[in-house]
Motif scaffolding. Structure first.
Motif, PDB file in Angstrom:
ATOM      1  N   ILE B  64     111.605 -20.931   1.621  1.00  0.00           N
ATOM      2  CA  ILE B  64     112.524 -21.679   2.471  1.00  0.00           C
ATOM      3  C   ILE B  64     111.843 -22.985   2.871  1.00  0.00           C
ATOM      4  O   ILE B  64     110.616 -23.041   2.977  1.00  0.00           O
ATOM      5  CB  ILE B  64     113.002 -20.863   3.684  1.00  0.00           C
ATOM      6  CG1 ILE B  64     111.817 -20.298   4.461  1.00  0.00           C
ATOM      7  CG2 ILE B  64     113.896 -19.714   3.232  1.00  0.00           C
ATOM      8  CD1 ILE B  64     112.225 -19.508   5.690  1.00  0.00           C
ATOM      9  N   ILE B  86     115.878 -18.549   9.613  1.00  0.00           N
ATOM     10  CA  ILE B  86     116.254 -18.049   8.282  1.00  0.00           C
ATOM     11  C   ILE B  86     115.339 -16.891   7.889  1.00  0.00           C
ATOM     12  O   ILE B  86     115.785 -15.864   7.373  1.00  0.00           O
ATOM     13  CB  ILE B  86     116.158 -19.180   7.224  1.00  0.00           C
ATOM     14  CG1 ILE B  86     117.069 -20.351   7.587  1.00  0.00           C
ATOM     15  CG2 ILE B  86     116.519 -18.643   5.836  1.00  0.00           C
ATOM     16  CD1 ILE B  86     116.835 -21.606   6.769  1.00  0.00           C
ATOM     17  N   GLU B  89     116.199 -13.477   9.081  1.00  0.00           N
ATOM     18  CA  GLU B  89     117.301 -12.791   8.384  1.00  0.00           C
ATOM     19  C   GLU B  89     116.904 -12.378   6.979  1.00  0.00           C
ATOM     20  O   GLU B  89     117.316 -11.365   6.451  1.00  0.00           O
ATOM     21  CB  GLU B  89     118.500 -13.740   8.282  1.00  0.00           C
ATOM     22  CG  GLU B  89     119.263 -13.895   9.570  1.00  0.00           C
ATOM     23  CD  GLU B  89     120.463 -14.809   9.390  1.00  0.00           C
ATOM     24  OE1 GLU B  89     120.959 -14.933   8.249  1.00  0.00           O
ATOM     25  OE2 GLU B  89     120.883 -15.410  10.397  1.00  0.00           O
ATOM     26  N   ARG B  90     116.125 -13.203   6.324  1.00  0.00           N
ATOM     27  CA  ARG B  90     115.901 -13.080   4.890  1.00  0.00           C
ATOM     28  C   ARG B  90     114.648 -12.254   4.553  1.00  0.00           C
ATOM     29  O   ARG B  90     114.647 -11.475   3.614  1.00  0.00           O
ATOM     30  CB  ARG B  90     115.758 -14.501   4.331  1.00  0.00           C
ATOM     31  CG  ARG B  90     115.619 -14.608   2.851  1.00  0.00           C
ATOM     32  CD  ARG B  90     116.946 -14.545   2.110  1.00  0.00           C
ATOM     33  NE  ARG B  90     116.717 -14.215   0.708  1.00  0.00           N
ATOM     34  CZ  ARG B  90     117.648 -13.837  -0.130  1.00  0.00           C
ATOM     35  NH1 ARG B  90     118.897 -13.710   0.245  1.00  0.00           N
ATOM     36  NH2 ARG B  90     117.354 -13.544  -1.369  1.00  0.00           N
TER      37      ARG B  90
END
Lengths: 445, 470
Positions: B64, B86, B89-90
């Motif tokens: 990311i 992010i 979540e990822r």
């Protein structure tokens, strides 16, 4: 992004005027979201804002200087202006340099799609993943998918000059692309496809998968054919690539300097009668739309080649002044390079047949990829490139070829061009469609 | 753009606080000047500057990324916040990595420079352009147009990563190029182009360098004016050491970039195998003094090295970034490069070369009954999956009975990387460099490449076929 942009530009333009110069400023601000998958993994997920400012100043003697910066603050812009002012004495004067006085301005609101703007990073990621997964599942011979990506962007452009012009644009774009490899025993072949549009709704993932997979699978059995003269059908992408190589020889600045095979040809026949090449920057279906260029000139739809006769070059203010004509609105800049130069938005040929009619041919080579087109010489028009694609016999694909060369001149392509399909693929600066060109030189075994 | 060590540590730790195995801050500050002489006058001067920073977090092959053009501490923390959100979540978080200290990497000096570009007045730069114009005066009456460009750019980068290192590099990119346009008696136009570039200061612009570039451009345009159309079909080809290294760059360089190997390049699964004639050794070297592709550290902070790709015909390894080296369980080779802070690093070449062999270059030409001699290559392109590549011939001649005879006009050569490498049967004891800007995935990178004079028994020449249709 600054919200008082108009005032900042006014101050910078005042600085230019106080130094006894004319000038113009383009500001680009792009927000984008991007996701890319490779081999089942999220290769990249990013969200960012990119800005750039391009400044051009003209001294009262007609000397010019340009500068650019990515610092979009009042201080950043003023520093770039000062740099241009310092440098202007080093160029030699030319009276043809000027800034636009076209105050009339149409704000376009139909190139902006709110749904595309509002797409979340997660949605973008899911679309990229979906593209990769569908491609991978479509055929067991698709062994690698590199860079299945999806991107959305929101672009703001502000233009202002010392004649008091202020024009701006706001538009969205969505794009998806894929590159993949089909492998079968010792044979391997690449496939790719991409789409770009104003709105995410216009991007069809299935079509991208189908096109790229077809290309890779059909390439597995490709061979080198005999050298000879062949009738060539260009795929829409290949045709678009070829059309874009016409931009340089059509540039009014290059023609003025004698650097184009089209110099002194205005009003003469330069192509087959069926060839109608137009500049169409307000076409609502195209991914890029512009009502003004980056010199502030309003754009228009006009014929470049009409029934095979060269009707117009592509002009900036400078080249139009040299030819004693009006600028055509073809001076474009982009966020990556904010200093304008002659270019196009949605230049394309006018269709005279359907793809089906064109493909119904006894013998031809259907070209799906061209390598090395950047080595074409726009001055002499000569090119020698590598081609790959499929063999057509009696209207059907019967095999594939690769590793062959196509050589000749752009003049010859225009003269031998016979049919243009209506299946346009929009690439932004140009659009291409299935195109038949007769009797070209192909090198092979 | 300098922050304190503590601030860097805080940004890195913040970005890793919701998972991730690696985090990195990339800072960049660059500027450049461009001067163009065209149409009989100094026509353009441009100055550009940019700065910015990016932050990336990597977890198990997933990345990311975010960037800003205002690299203040507050903005970097805000990017870290976005990535953290992010990541939460990822990424599957097991334990969080924490950076305790940062250590500056040792200074390396493969690109020393004496005169920084920003200490040179513009008029001194303009003089370099006008010197080239003078060299071209009255050189050949068939030359109708002259374009000379001067460009310089300086790129300062700083990489701070969660492995605890701070690496800095300054790259100075001077470039000088000359385009001449000639006209034959029928009014046909021809182009000759030559250029040189390096990773060096303003001292690069010597009289000798400019003279060579001018001579090369003139010789090329004359060869085009006096040349005949190239034939089409398969011929024996001799590529001169003067020709540059486009062939090796396209034919094997790209296919040996590990990210492309992972995507199915024709060189995949072939390490340890014989893939080329045993006369062939190919290296990608980031440490050759002042060459255009030379770096002290790559854009991931990895020290550059001389990477052996093919040794006596055997494939020894690929070029790697941090991410690909992990996938192959090898050390990174210092090939992670990025065009700017706004994009992620990818595997790129630096200076790629075929090392010299034993054959006398003159004997190589004498050995050919009928073939093509390439004195200057132009740009090229490759499809790494099939290995098919193409490059333009900027200056070429026909070889007849072991002698170089008439020049040929603009043609290209087409081949397949694996087949060409296997078939090269003579390798000269000379070596010549060429410079270029390589494009990949929309990013450009300054590179150089080099090769000795080589003979390839059979390649497809993209010339003109006359006569009836197939």
């Amino acid at each position: 992004m600054m919200n008082n942009i108009q005032q900042i530009l006014e101050k910078a333009l005042l600085l230019i005027k106080n130094n006894d110069c004319k000038g113009q400023i383009n500001v680009f601000s792009v927000e984008n979201k991007n996701a890319s998958f490779s081999i089942g993994k999220l290769e990249q997920l990013s969200e960012g804002e990119q800005g750039s400012v391009g400044i051009k100043i003209i001294s009262k003697e007609g000397k010019i200087a340009t500068s650019s910066t990515n610092i979009l603050s009042e201080k950043g812009i003023n520093q770039a202006v000062e740099k241009a002012i310092q440098m202007v004495k080093y160029t030699q004067p030319d009276e043809a340099h000027d800034v636009s006085d076209e105050k009339e301005f149409t704000y376009i609101d139909w190139a902006f799609d709110v749904d595309t703007k509002n797409m979340s990073l997660n949605e973008v990621m899911e679309l990229a993943q979906n593209l990769e997964q569908r491609a991978k599942k479509s055929d067991p011979r698709i062994k690698f998918v590199r860079g299945a990506s999806y991107e959305t962007s929101l672009t703001r452009i502000y233009f202002a000059n010392t004649n008091g012009l202020y024009k701006n644009a706001l538009f969205t774009n969505a794009g998806a692309s894929i590159s993949l490899a089909a492998i079968d025993d010792q044979n391997s072949a690449m496939g790719f496809d991409f789409e770009v549009a104003q709105s995410a709704r216009l991007i069809e993932i299935d079509r991208i998968v189908r096109n790229s997979v077809d290309l890779a699978i059909s390439g597995l059995s490709a061979e080198v054919l005999r050298s000879g003269r062949y009738d060539i059908i260009l795929s829409p992408v290949a045709a678009g690539m070829l059309i874009s190589t016409l931009t340089t020889p059509l540039s009014g600045e290059n023609v003025y300097k004698g650097k184009s095979f089209l110099k002194d040809r205005l009003g003469e026949k330069v192509a087959n009668n069926v060839v109608n090449l137009i500049h169409d920057p307000m076409d609502g279906s195209a991914p890029l739309i512009a009502s003004f260029d980056n010199e502030g000139t309003n754009t228009s739809r006009f014929n470049i080649i009409e029934n095979g006769v060269l009707k117009s070059y592509l002009h900036s203010i400078y080249s139009a002044n040299k030819f004693n004509t009006k600028p055509t609105g073809n001076s474009f800049a982009f966020a990556d390079n904010p200093i304008p130069s002659i270019g196009t938005i949605n230049m394309h040929l006018i269709s005279n047949k359907t793809r089906k009619e064109i493909m119904n041919i006894p013998n031809a080579l259907y070209v799906t990829n061209i390598m090395g087109l950047h080595t074409a010489d726009p001055i002499s028009g000569r090119f020698s490139v590598q081609i790959s694609g499929r063999v057509i016999k009696d209207g059907e694909f019967v095999g594939s070829f690769r590793g062959m060369t196509l050589a000749g001149t752009l003049q010859e392509l225009l003269t031998n061009l016979e049919s243009v399909g209506s299946d346009f693929k929009y690439l932004g600066t140009v659009a291409g469609s299935t195109t038949l060109i007769r009797d070209l030189s192909v090198g092979g075994k | 753009m300098e922050l304190s060590k503590e601030q860097y540590i805080e940004v890195l730790n913040h970005s890793l606080s919701c998972g991730g195995e690696y985090s990195e801050i990339f800072l960049e500050d660059s500027y450049g000047t461009f001067i163009l002489y065209d149409n009989g006058k100094i026509e353009k001067v441009n100055f550009s500057s940019s700065r910015g920073a990016s932050l990336r977090v990597v977890s198990r092959e997933e990345t990311i990324f975010a960037h800003t053009n205002e690299p203040t501490f507050e903005n970097l923390i805000s990017l870290a916040n976005n990535l953290k959100a992010i990541a939460s979540e990822r990424f599957e978080t097991q334990e969080t990595l924490k950076v305790e200290d940062l250590k500056e990497s040792e200074k390396r000096n493969f690109s020393p420079f004496q005169i920084p570009f920003d200490e040179v007045e513009i008029d001194k730069k303009v003089e370099k352009v006008l010197a080239g114009v003078n060299l071209l005066r009255d050189v050949d009456s068939r030359i109708k147009q002259v374009t000379i460009s001067y460009s310089d750019s300086c790129r300062k980068v700083k990489i701070i990563n969660s492995e605890g290192t701070i690496a800095e590099d300054i790259r100075n990119y001077p470039r000088y190029s000359v385009t001449v346009i000639g006209e034959d008696e029928e009014g046909n136009l021809f182009i000759g182009y030559a250029g040189d570039a390096a990773n060096e200061g303003f001292e690069f612009f010597t009289e000798q360098m400019m003279k060579k570039v001018v001579d090369d451009a003139v010789r090329q345009v004359v060869a085009q004016i006096e040349g005949e159309e190239a034939p089409a079909g398969e011929f024996t080809v001799v590529i001169s050491s003067e020709a540059g290294g486009t062939m090796i760059h396209e034919a094997c360089g790209h296919g040996m970039e590990a990210d492309l190997v992972l995507s199915g390049s024709v060189y995949r699964d072939k390490i340890g195998q014989k893939i080329a004639s045993e006369k062939i050794t190919v290296v990608d070297d980031g440490t050759i003094m002042n060459k255009r592709g030379t770096l002290n550290y790559d854009d991931e902070g990895t020290p550059t090295e001389r990477t052996i790709l093919i040794e006596n015909g055997i494939l020894r390894g690929y070029m790697h970034s941090k991410i690909t080296s992990k996938k192959f369980s090898v050390q990174p080779t210092g090939n992670g490069r990025r065009e700017s802070y706004m994009v992620l690093p990818i595997v790129r070449m630096r200076n790629t070369l075929i090392l010299p062999g034993d054959d006398n270059p003159e004997d190589i030409i004498k050995s050919v009954d009928y073939g093509i001699f390439v004195r200057k290559m132009g740009g090229g392109q490759v499809d790494v999956i099939s290995g098919d590549f193409q490059f333009g011939i900027n200056e070429g001649y026909v070889i007849e009975n072991g002698q170089i005879t008439k020049p040929i006009r603009g043609a290209s050569l087409v081949g397949n990387g694996l087949k060409v490498l296997e078939s090269i049967d003579m390798v000269g004891n000379d070596l010549g460099f060429g410079v270029g800007t390589c494009g990949k995935d929309g990013q450009s990178a300054p590179v150089s490449d080099a090769q000795p004079t080589i003979r390839i028994p059979k390649m497809v020449v993209g010339g003109i076929v006359k006569g009836g249709k197939e």
